[in-house]
Write an enzyme that holds these catalytic residues in place. Sequence first.
Site, PDB file in Angstrom:
ATOM      1  N   ALA A   1      29.522  42.406  45.452  1.00 43.66           N
ATOM      2  CA  ALA A   1      28.681  41.928  44.357  1.00 43.66           C
ATOM      3  C   ALA A   1      29.282  42.345  43.021  1.00 43.66           C
ATOM      4  O   ALA A   1      30.049  43.317  42.942  1.00 43.66           O
ATOM      5  CB  ALA A   1      27.265  42.478  44.499  1.00 43.66           C
ATOM      6  N   ASP A   2      28.917  41.609  42.003  1.00 44.81           N
ATOM      7  CA  ASP A   2      29.303  41.958  40.641  1.00 44.81           C
ATOM      8  C   ASP A   2      28.143  41.574  39.728  1.00 44.81           C
ATOM      9  O   ASP A   2      27.539  40.514  39.908  1.00 44.81           O
ATOM     10  CB  ASP A   2      30.573  41.231  40.214  1.00 44.81           C
ATOM     11  CG  ASP A   2      31.098  41.742  38.884  1.00 44.81           C
ATOM     12  OD1 ASP A   2      31.426  42.948  38.811  1.00 44.81           O
ATOM     13  OD2 ASP A   2      31.159  40.971  37.928  1.00 44.81           O
TER      14      ASP A   2
END
Length: 191
Positions: free
Chosen positions: A66-67
Amino acid sequence: MLILASASPRRQALLQGLGLSFETRPQHCAEHSAAKDPADFVVEVALQKAESARRQATPADTVLAADTVVCLDGQILGKPQDEADARRMLSSLSGRTHQVCTGIALWQGGQMRTHCEQTLVTFYALEPWLVDWYIATGEPLDKAGAYGIQGKGALLVRQIQGDFYNVIGLPLAPLMRMLGPGIFRTLDNTR
């Protein structure tokens, strides 16, 4: 095995809170993208992390990356470089609504899927003394947009529209739906 391709203690705590067992394998990617749209940017960076972790995984593993970014007026606000940068970011967010985007990349069963969650966050107007106090806590220095809603940064937030957990860095409900019904059988129901 679920592999979390992130060193984020916040993402780890969220998964642990659900009772999921996972292994943490942080990926050190450049985290760059040519995408101008924040939603496209976070998905591309999440894909970079997931692809890197996938190369070290077995076919039976599930890889999650994830970012998260904070965006104001189409500009991405990353983690502040220092206190002055944190002050600049917090001052720019004061009294305004900004967007938090989290891109998820999930490699499962030989397929890569992505999702972007977007949440609107509105700050109170921040007096300079409040910004100084918050920066002195040290909390903003390792957070996108220079604040953490799960900590003392909650005192800055007037309203959110959307997924609260997205603002922390991992939208749990969309993630669980991506993982599929089998994941619900693995959750710890003893609490």
